[in-house]
Design an enzyme around this catalytic site. Structure first.
Site, PDB file in Angstrom:
ATOM      1  N   PHE A 130       0.849  -1.180   0.000  1.00  0.00           N
ATOM      2  CA  PHE A 130       0.000   0.000   0.000  1.00  0.00           C
ATOM      3  C   PHE A 130       0.903   1.254   0.000  1.00  0.00           C
ATOM      4  O   PHE A 130       1.905   1.291   0.706  1.00  0.00           O
ATOM      5  CB  PHE A 130      -0.818  -0.071   1.290  1.00  0.00           C
ATOM      6  CG  PHE A 130      -2.009   0.812   1.357  1.00  0.00           C
ATOM      7  CD1 PHE A 130      -3.220   0.397   0.820  1.00  0.00           C
ATOM      8  CD2 PHE A 130      -1.935   2.045   1.987  1.00  0.00           C
ATOM      9  CE1 PHE A 130      -4.348   1.198   0.912  1.00  0.00           C
ATOM     10  CE2 PHE A 130      -3.058   2.853   2.077  1.00  0.00           C
ATOM     11  CZ  PHE A 130      -4.265   2.430   1.540  1.00  0.00           C
ATOM     12  N   ASP A 211       2.700  -5.322   8.483  1.00  0.00           N
ATOM     13  CA  ASP A 211       1.478  -4.528   8.461  1.00  0.00           C
ATOM     14  C   ASP A 211       0.301  -5.500   8.340  1.00  0.00           C
ATOM     15  O   ASP A 211       0.159  -6.186   7.332  1.00  0.00           O
ATOM     16  CB  ASP A 211       1.522  -3.579   7.254  1.00  0.00           C
ATOM     17  CG  ASP A 211       0.293  -2.677   7.192  1.00  0.00           C
ATOM     18  OD1 ASP A 211      -0.754  -3.073   7.732  1.00  0.00           O
ATOM     19  OD2 ASP A 211       0.390  -1.591   6.595  1.00  0.00           O
ATOM     20  N   TYR A 236     -10.520  -0.300  11.250  1.00  0.00           N
ATOM     21  CA  TYR A 236     -11.765   0.040  10.534  1.00  0.00           C
ATOM     22  C   TYR A 236     -12.076  -0.947   9.421  1.00  0.00           C
ATOM     23  O   TYR A 236     -13.137  -0.910   8.839  1.00  0.00           O
ATOM     24  CB  TYR A 236     -11.703   1.474   9.975  1.00  0.00           C
ATOM     25  CG  TYR A 236     -10.412   1.820   9.248  1.00  0.00           C
ATOM     26  CD1 TYR A 236     -10.170   1.384   7.959  1.00  0.00           C
ATOM     27  CD2 TYR A 236      -9.426   2.575   9.883  1.00  0.00           C
ATOM     28  CE1 TYR A 236      -8.985   1.673   7.307  1.00  0.00           C
ATOM     29  CE2 TYR A 236      -8.233   2.878   9.243  1.00  0.00           C
ATOM     30  CZ  TYR A 236      -8.020   2.426   7.950  1.00  0.00           C
ATOM     31  OH  TYR A 236      -6.840   2.720   7.313  1.00  0.00           O
ATOM     32  N   LYS A 237     -11.124  -1.859   9.110  1.00  0.00           N
ATOM     33  CA  LYS A 237     -11.362  -2.866   8.063  1.00  0.00           C
ATOM     34  C   LYS A 237     -12.086  -4.055   8.711  1.00  0.00           C
ATOM     35  O   LYS A 237     -13.244  -3.934   9.070  1.00  0.00           O
ATOM     36  CB  LYS A 237     -10.046  -3.238   7.377  1.00  0.00           C
ATOM     37  CG  LYS A 237      -9.500  -2.061   6.544  1.00  0.00           C
ATOM     38  CD  LYS A 237      -8.115  -2.265   5.978  1.00  0.00           C
ATOM     39  CE  LYS A 237      -7.699  -1.029   5.163  1.00  0.00           C
ATOM     40  NZ  LYS A 237      -6.250  -0.931   4.970  1.00  0.00           N
ATOM     41  N   ARG A 386     -12.356  -6.404  -5.736  1.00  0.00           N
ATOM     42  CA  ARG A 386     -12.164  -7.183  -4.519  1.00  0.00           C
ATOM     43  C   ARG A 386     -13.534  -7.452  -3.903  1.00  0.00           C
ATOM     44  O   ARG A 386     -14.353  -6.541  -3.772  1.00  0.00           O
ATOM     45  CB  ARG A 386     -11.319  -6.421  -3.498  1.00  0.00           C
ATOM     46  CG  ARG A 386      -9.912  -6.108  -3.955  1.00  0.00           C
ATOM     47  CD  ARG A 386      -9.076  -5.534  -2.824  1.00  0.00           C
ATOM     48  NE  ARG A 386      -9.697  -4.400  -2.148  1.00  0.00           N
ATOM     49  CZ  ARG A 386      -9.125  -3.694  -1.182  1.00  0.00           C
ATOM     50  NH1 ARG A 386      -7.911  -4.025  -0.746  1.00  0.00           N
ATOM     51  NH2 ARG A 386      -9.735  -2.673  -0.634  1.00  0.00           N
TER      52      ARG A 386
HETATM   53  C1  LIG Z   1      -5.623   0.402   4.819  1.00  0.00           C
HETATM   54  C2  LIG Z   1      -4.156   0.401   4.786  1.00  0.00           C
HETATM   55  C3  LIG Z   1      -3.413   1.509   5.213  1.00  0.00           C
HETATM   56  C4  LIG Z   1      -4.075   2.789   5.680  1.00  0.00           C
HETATM   57  O1  LIG Z   1      -3.287   3.467   6.609  1.00  0.00           O
HETATM   58  P1  LIG Z   1      -3.945   4.489   7.638  1.00  0.00           P
HETATM   59  O2  LIG Z   1      -2.809   5.149   8.277  1.00  0.00           O
HETATM   60  O3  LIG Z   1      -4.791   3.683   8.581  1.00  0.00           O
HETATM   61  O4  LIG Z   1      -4.783   5.436   6.839  1.00  0.00           O
HETATM   62  C5  LIG Z   1      -2.032   1.420   5.210  1.00  0.00           C
HETATM   63  N1  LIG Z   1      -1.401   0.298   4.805  1.00  0.00           N
HETATM   64  C6  LIG Z   1      -2.088  -0.790   4.375  1.00  0.00           C
HETATM   65  C7  LIG Z   1      -1.353  -2.015   3.929  1.00  0.00           C
HETATM   66  C8  LIG Z   1      -3.480  -0.760   4.337  1.00  0.00           C
HETATM   67  O5  LIG Z   1      -4.152  -1.815   3.878  1.00  0.00           O
END
Ligand SMILES: *Cc1c(COP(=O)(O)O)cnc(C)c1O
Length: 426
Positions: A130, A211, A236-237, A386
């Site tokens: 990400f 992560d 939040y996921k 997805r």
């Molecule tokens: C959803 C997600 C994020 C989002 O980061 P936030 O700091 O919570 O906005 C970061 N990395 C990954 C791999 C994600 O899936």
């Protein structure tokens, strides 16, 4: 299940036999709507609503005393959430704290663990992670005066969707200080072998961070046993804590006493915090990696949400999640084999996370058509759909319905009336 034809009767029987089915009533679901985006933003549960309202009530009733006197005392909420999260990741309670967001926690833990010296100056990551994680790594390198072009190594993907564990291990050279990877890749849903990667990295003297954004709440982990150095995640996921819900972090107990790279008064030992001294006395647990005042209103919903995971058990959640995604893939083979869809997630149980990842050149317009048919999918540019059936609130019949809606859209070219472009949030 692959042998005989899957019918509505088959999936109804699966629902009847499903002991997690009762949790559906705990969530706010809309009739005739199929929510397949719980891996981006989980739905609201009645429990999460209740603990959020209790936090408001504590404010209403107690004012400042809510920090210690409320029904859910704010001063200890982050630690309490950490304790409640620990079983989901195989951690000890003192190794976990809820605070910040993935990205801020990553900054904190990179600042804490990335200590380049004469020999080791590089960070190893992958090219499919990400973007926010990569931005954080690059800015931390720059803070050390290191050029990311030379000091960030990103393992390449052969097919553009998955990573080879062997390739990752091959890249572990003597000049790498730290490795950061996702547990489950956000596009393809590939589940990386955390234990194997951690072991290989440690043999090379590399610090390992993961992560867990797409695995926490979807499957069990054994972070303490595997010796992972640190981990970050959002809630939040799959953990259904609501938009902007508090994030979390894990620091292995072998690092107890390590000074937080980014300190603040909430890094303090709680007994000493209000002494207001100018020399920080850090907490002797993961609490040391907090920075400022906790965001209580975006932490409180997680209290209720985690209760549901305790009642359901993460092993059962994983078992049903695998059944749901397997059913989805079997229906794709049975009904959608000539729809031009390609399954991008690994097929084996031990290599896939909680969602099914479909590739189609017209993915964007198909997602728009799905939304108009009351299915909420998730589009990832340029060609990924997805679909995440969620163990606590998706039924087997929901998966069946969604697959037939998808088939109808593609076979009858219903998506052709939409532009094949992404919206502002996709
Ligand atoms: C959803 C997600 C994020 C989002 O980061 P936030 O700091 O919570 O906005 C970061 N990395 C990954 C791999 C994600 O899936």
């Amino acid at each position: 299940m692959t042998k005989s034809k899957i019918t509505r009767d088959t999936v109804r029987k699966l629902d009847q036999a499903d002991h997690l089915n009762k949790f559906r009533n705990e969530f706010y679901l809309k009739e005739e709507h199929y929510y397949m985006d719980g891996n981006s933003l989980g739905l609201l549960s009645k429990r999460a609503e209740h603990t959020l309202l209790t936090a408001l009530q504590d404010w209403k009733n107690h004012g400042i005393e809510g920090w210690t006197e409320g029904e859910q005392p704010w001063f200890y909420m982050s630690e309490k959430l950490g304790e409640m999260t620990a079983p989901l990741i195989g951690a000890k309670p003192h190794e976990v704290i809820n605070t910040g967001s993935i990205t801020t926690n990553l900054h904190q833990l990179l600042a804490t663990f990335f200590k380049p010296d004469n020999q080791r100056t590089k960070i190893l990551a992958d090219e499919l992670n990400f973007p926010s994680d990569i931005y954080a790594i690059k800015s931390q390198l720059e803070l050390h005066g290191l050029d990311p072009a030379d000091h960030l190594l990103q393992v390449e993907s052969e097919d553009g969707y998955t990573l080879s564990e062997e390739d990752i291990i091959t890249e572990m050279s003597e000049d790498i200080a730290l490795l950061l990877l996702p547990s489950v890749l956000y596009r393809s849903g590939q589940l990386v072998d955390i234990e194997k990667i951690t072991k290989a990295a440690h043999e090379k003297g590399i610090i390992v961070g993961f992560d867990l954004a797409h695995s926490i709440g979807a499957l069990p982990h054994q972070l303490n046993e595997w010796g992972v150095d640190f981990a970050v995640w959002c809630t939040y996921k799959y953990l259904n804590s609501g938009p902007g819900g508090v994030g979390g972090l894990f620091v292995h107990e072998k690092h107890t006493g390590r000074k937080p790279g980014l300190a603040g008064w909430f890094s303090s030992n709680k007994e000493k915090q209000f002494d207001m001294g100018h020399t920080l006395i850090p907490a002797e647990n993961a609490g040391a990696y907090q920075i400022g005042t906790p965001h209580i209103m975006s932490s409180a919903p997680l209290l209720g949400s985690l209760e549901l995971f305790h009642e359901a058990g993460i092993e059962s959640v994983r078992e049903k999640s695998l059944q749901l995604t397997r059913l989805m893939m079997n229906l794709i083979h049975q009904e959608l084999y000539d729809c031009g869809l390609k399954i991008a997630n690994p097929l084996e149980d031990q290599h896939r996370g909680g969602h099914v990842s479909l590739i189609h050149p017209e993915a964007a317009s198909i997602c728009k058509a799905l939304k108009d048919e009351n299915v909420v999918p998730d589009f990832r540019s340029p060609n990924v759909i997805r679909l995440a059936p969620i163990a606590l609130y998706t039924s087997f019949e929901d998966v069946y319905e969604v697959m037939f809606i998808l088939k109808d859209i593609i076979m009858n070219e219903k998506h052709k009336q939409y532009k094949n472009e992404r919206g502002i949030i996709a």
